[in-house]
Write an enzyme that holds these catalytic residues in place. Structure first.
Site, PDB file in Angstrom:
ATOM      1  N   PRO A  62      49.323  33.171  36.882  1.00 21.32           N
ATOM      2  CA  PRO A  62      48.836  34.438  37.665  1.00 21.32           C
ATOM      3  C   PRO A  62      50.419  34.944  38.513  1.00 21.32           C
ATOM      4  O   PRO A  62      50.481  34.811  39.843  1.00 21.32           O
ATOM      5  CB  PRO A  62      47.993  34.164  38.764  1.00 21.32           C
ATOM      6  CG  PRO A  62      47.916  32.710  38.967  1.00 21.32           C
ATOM      7  CD  PRO A  62      48.562  32.190  37.587  1.00 21.32           C
ATOM      8  N   CYS A  63      51.397  35.127  37.913  1.00 25.86           N
ATOM      9  CA  CYS A  63      52.538  35.592  38.536  1.00 25.86           C
ATOM     10  C   CYS A  63      52.439  37.085  39.352  1.00 25.86           C
ATOM     11  O   CYS A  63      53.287  37.274  40.341  1.00 25.86           O
ATOM     12  CB  CYS A  63      53.744  35.655  37.510  1.00 25.86           C
ATOM     13  SG  CYS A  63      53.517  36.975  36.189  1.00 25.86           S
ATOM     14  N   HIS A  64      51.243  37.728  39.183  1.00 29.92           N
ATOM     15  CA  HIS A  64      50.755  38.815  39.815  1.00 29.92           C
ATOM     16  C   HIS A  64      50.461  38.422  41.332  1.00 29.92           C
ATOM     17  O   HIS A  64      50.401  39.471  42.286  1.00 29.92           O
ATOM     18  CB  HIS A  64      50.005  39.760  39.086  1.00 29.92           C
ATOM     19  CG  HIS A  64      48.628  38.945  39.132  1.00 29.92           C
ATOM     20  ND1 HIS A  64      48.256  38.125  38.112  1.00 29.92           N
ATOM     21  CD2 HIS A  64      47.385  38.845  39.985  1.00 29.92           C
ATOM     22  CE1 HIS A  64      46.819  37.652  38.431  1.00 29.92           C
ATOM     23  NE2 HIS A  64      46.625  38.102  39.452  1.00 29.92           N
TER      24      HIS A  64
END
Length: 356
Positions: A318-320
């Site tokens: 989850p780089c967001h």
């Protein structure tokens, strides 16, 4: 329930007029004079700006009294295959090694030109090229498993060994025998409310999950090809099926954590950053500074940002969930508005402010 935030009207108007696919899932366009609502990418002629209204979702447009467009079908995930193609897709899955000709399509009462245009638009290749690539991918898997080149060729619809060798060389860039050491990565589209994603997996793990129109997608594919000594072929496998199920469950609020196996070639530093990203809980965020500190390099904030941008498996890694030190949204390969929508979906916004 947190209400999704819309971009400024001028931005949505420009995106709608340009039929910008990166905004698919961010908003729908409603037409006052016709009473219908459409995707930003609808091929229909655009109305005058003063007759356009914007809503964050199809549900909001329906509640406002609009009905869905029959051309762009905004109630369905972008890229959903049309009903007229279903018989062909079922036949293709039942026998992926079959060699299809235009006459076969006509027997299914399908227009070959219409089929070609749909596959070109949604897979970047004609149906016949897609069919050949799938057959070659299956053959390559058999060759890599120790089967002879000749038996793999004849078992997958090739009438001559020379024709098989030529097709193999043209598509995969090397001869069948030289490709024994290459790792086949099977790729297919996964449809989401925020637009289609390109997923890739070996039999051992998911190695690619990117929004289909991401600008860096071609670069990511080249890096993955080099990192795994891989070649890409269309198709599906158990890992892709699992990834598709889990992504669907994520968007329907049935899943917060992913269990699909991953394959993430990279440097030691990148691997440490990606592993730390997976520990950022659903519904929360972390800063680049915090990630840098936790991987043991407090001064490497920019390197962490680069590793974050190099992540090839969106949402699952989850780089967001990584934001700026002041709580601001920073760049996202799939588009900043997708990042905002993902965080809104997870409840990481509270009254317009990031819940850090």
């Amino acid at each position: 329930m947190i209400r999704p935030t819309l971009p400024p009207r001028d931005e949505m108007l420009a995106a709608s007029l340009a039929k910008d696919a990166s905004y698919d899932g961010v908003f729908v366009t409603a037409v006052v004079t016709t009473g219908i609502f459409c995707r930003p990418t609808c091929p229909a002629r655009k109305p005058k700006p003063e007759n356009m209204e914007f809503y964050a979702s199809a549900r909001d447009a329906l509640l406002a009294g609009y009905r869905p467009c029959s051309r762009c079908r905004p109630m369905e995930p972008a890229g959903t295959s049309p009903g007229w193609l279903s018989s062909l897709l079922r036949a293709l899955e039942a026998d992926p090694a079959r060699r299809w000709r235009d006459a076969d399509l006509r027997r299914l009462r399908l227009n070959p030109d219409r089929v070609r245009r749909w596959f070109q638009a949604h897979h970047g290749m004609t149906f016949h090229a897609y069919n050949r690539a799938r057959r070659l991918g299956l053959a390559m898997g058999r060759i890599r498993g120790g089967a002879g080149v000749a038996s793999a060729a004849y078992d997958h619809g090739y009438e001559s060994l020379s024709g098989f060798n030529e097709a193999f060389q043209r598509l995969l860039g090397s001869s069948p025998r030289r490709s024994r050491g290459k790792l086949p990565v099977v790729v297919e589209r996964i449809l989401t409310p925020l637009g289609p994603m390109l997923a890739g997996a070996t039999d051992g793990g998911l190695c690619l999950l990117e929004f289909a129109e991401r600008r860096m997608l071609e670069t990511q594919l080249k890096r993955l090809r080099a990192g795994l000594n891989a070649t890409f072929v269309p198709g599906t496998n158990a890992i892709l099926a699992q990834a598709g199920r889990e992504i669907e469950e994520y968007f329907t609020d049935e899943r917060r954590d992913f269990s699909v196996p991953l394959l993430t070639p990279g440097t030691e530093f990148q691997s440490r950053v990606w592993e730390r990203l997976r520990r950022v809980p659903y519904g929360t965020t972390a800063t680049y500074t915090e990630i840098a500190r936790d991987v043991g390099h407090p001064d490497a904030v920019r390197a962490v940002a680069r590793a974050n941008g190099d992540n090839r498996i969106a949402i699952v890694i989850p780089c967001h969930r990584v934001i700026g030190s002041e709580g601001q949204l920073t760049g996202y390969g799939g588009g900043l508005w997708r990042k905002r929508r993902l965080l809104e979906h997870e409840g990481a916004f509270a009254q317009g402010t990031l819940a850090v």
